[in-house]
Design an enzyme around this catalytic site. Structure first.
Site, PDB file in Angstrom:
ATOM      1  N   GLY A  44       0.789  -1.316   0.119  1.00  0.00           N
ATOM      2  CA  GLY A  44      -0.066   0.000   0.015  1.00  0.00           C
ATOM      3  C   GLY A  44       0.764   1.237   0.051  1.00  0.00           C
TER       4      GLY A  44
ATOM      5  CG  ASP B 230       3.163  -6.689   7.004  1.00  0.00           C
ATOM      6  OD1 ASP B 230       2.632  -6.275   6.087  1.00  0.00           O
ATOM      7  OD2 ASP B 230       2.343  -7.311   7.631  1.00  0.00           O
TER       8      ASP B 230
ATOM      9  CB  THR C 275       2.901   0.787   6.364  1.00  0.00           C
ATOM     10  OG1 THR C 275       1.555   0.239   6.457  1.00  0.00           O
ATOM     11  CG2 THR C 275       3.922   0.467   7.513  1.00  0.00           C
TER      12      THR C 275
ATOM     13  CG  ASP D 286      -1.733  -0.112   8.359  1.00  0.00           C
ATOM     14  OD1 ASP D 286      -2.908   0.506   8.760  1.00  0.00           O
ATOM     15  OD2 ASP D 286      -1.684  -1.225   7.489  1.00  0.00           O
TER      16      ASP D 286
ATOM     17  CG  ASP E 179       1.903  -2.988  10.324  1.00  0.00           C
ATOM     18  OD1 ASP E 179       2.696  -2.165   9.435  1.00  0.00           O
ATOM     19  OD2 ASP E 179       0.926  -3.650   9.833  1.00  0.00           O
TER      20      ASP E 179
ATOM     21  NE  ARG F 167      -5.178  -5.501   5.613  1.00  0.00           N
ATOM     22  CZ  ARG F 167      -4.276  -5.956   4.623  1.00  0.00           C
ATOM     23  NH1 ARG F 167      -4.767  -6.691   3.955  1.00  0.00           N
ATOM     24  NH2 ARG F 167      -3.066  -5.706   4.179  1.00  0.00           N
TER      25      ARG F 167
END
Length: 319
Positions: A11, A103, A125, A127, A129, A171
């Site tokens: 993304g 990731d 990203t 996120d 994460d 997510r």
């Protein structure tokens, strides 16, 4: 090392262009040739690779998205696909690659590392994460996008005396929902890392109504459930009329904030320094505002941990 490549995968995230710019210009400054690999690992397999010059990255530091584009590539998850990518790198004389992404992108970089090819991972990203770094490129911009949207939604929620459910991306990681929820003053934050106590939420919402509070904001990370699903649950247990706003892909877009431009520039340059030092199989990150690098295996094998102190604080402040 005389020639390196750079690709973006997964993304898109605001600040990726700033990272590409840093990689290209840092490398050229040190006398390296740089090749852009377009459409991520799909472009690597197909050989969509072009030489980049200083001007190739002019006027992109302020732009969202990625000039190298991105694409999903299930084929690269296979050993055969990875060997095809490696063959392209060898044929183009590329001796090391900077991989900018999340990731999934890191797993691709690790696969090349396992084949003996030097790769450096740069965390890009929204996120936030990626294990091993406190912040990822794009997180700050996305966070401010969500906060700006929630501020506007609160105006409507207040005017119409309603409870709004705001669905944000995330997510498997709730960083975006959590940070945005705390910064925007949300009454409830729902994240994948913590089970939602529906009864406690019900008590909090009804207690607010009793003391005259006419509106509320609930932020839900998409990895828990959709905003519509959660709205139905809220209405079912409380009888409160709700409205839903799904922010969607607008969270990935927009001009990167100063924080993301700075982070991307520093991490992109650090990645080139590692390749120049003959290192591969590493990931770069930031810890206490200091740049670090670590084994990329850590980023792909260890679980992401959310700062639950922030979650507890958000509950204390939303009474």
């Amino acid at each position: 090392m005389k020639r390196i490549g750079v690709l973006t995968s997964g993304g898109d995230a605001p600040g990726m262009n700033a990272a590409i710019r840093a990689v290209v210009r840092k490398a050229i400054y040190h006398g390296l040739e740089v090749y852009g690999i377009y459409q991520g690992y799909q472009g690597l397999i197909s050989g969509h690779i072009k030489k980049m010059e200083i001007g190739s990255v002019g006027d992109i530091i302020h732009r969202g998205g990625t000039i190298l584009h991105s694409a999903r590539c299930p084929e690269f998850q296979s050993a055969d696909g990875q060997k095809k990518g490696l063959k392209q790198l060898i044929e183009h004389g590329i001796e090391g690659v900077v991989v900018i992404g999340g990731d999934g992108s890191y797993r691709g970089a690790k696969a090349l590392t396992d084949l003996g090819y030097p790769c450096i991972g740069v965390p890009g990203t929204i996120d936030n994460d990626i294990v091993g770094t406190e912040f990822t490129i794009g997180f700050d911009t996305a966070l401010n996008t969500v906060i700006d949207a929630v501020d506007k939604i609160r105006d409507t929620a207040s005017s119409h005396e309603r409870t709004f459910i705001v669905e944000v991306m995330g997510r498997s990681a709730g960083d975006l929902a959590l940070w945005a929820g705390l910064a925007a003053g949300a009454e409830t934050i729902v994240i994948p890392e913590e089970p939602i106590d529906m009864e406690a939420m019900k008590v909090r919402l009804l207690k607010g109504l009793e003391r005259g509070k006419k509106h509320s904001i609930i932020i839900v990370a998409e990895g828990v459930m959709s905003g519509s699903e959660f709205a139905e649950k809220v209405t079912e247990i409380t009888g409160i009329d709700t409205r839903v706003s799904v922010l969607g892909h607008m969270q990935r877009g927009g001009s990167p904030t100063a924080a993301d431009r700075m982070l991307a520039s520093r991490l992109g340059a650090k990645a080139v320094e590692l390749l120049l030092a003959g290192k591969g199989g590493r990931a770069v990150g930031v810890e206490c505002n200091e740049l670090i690098d670590y084994d990329i295996t850590e980023a792909t094998s260890l679980p992401h941990k959310l700062d639950l102190d922030i979650y507890r604080l958000s509950k204390e402040l939303s009474i």
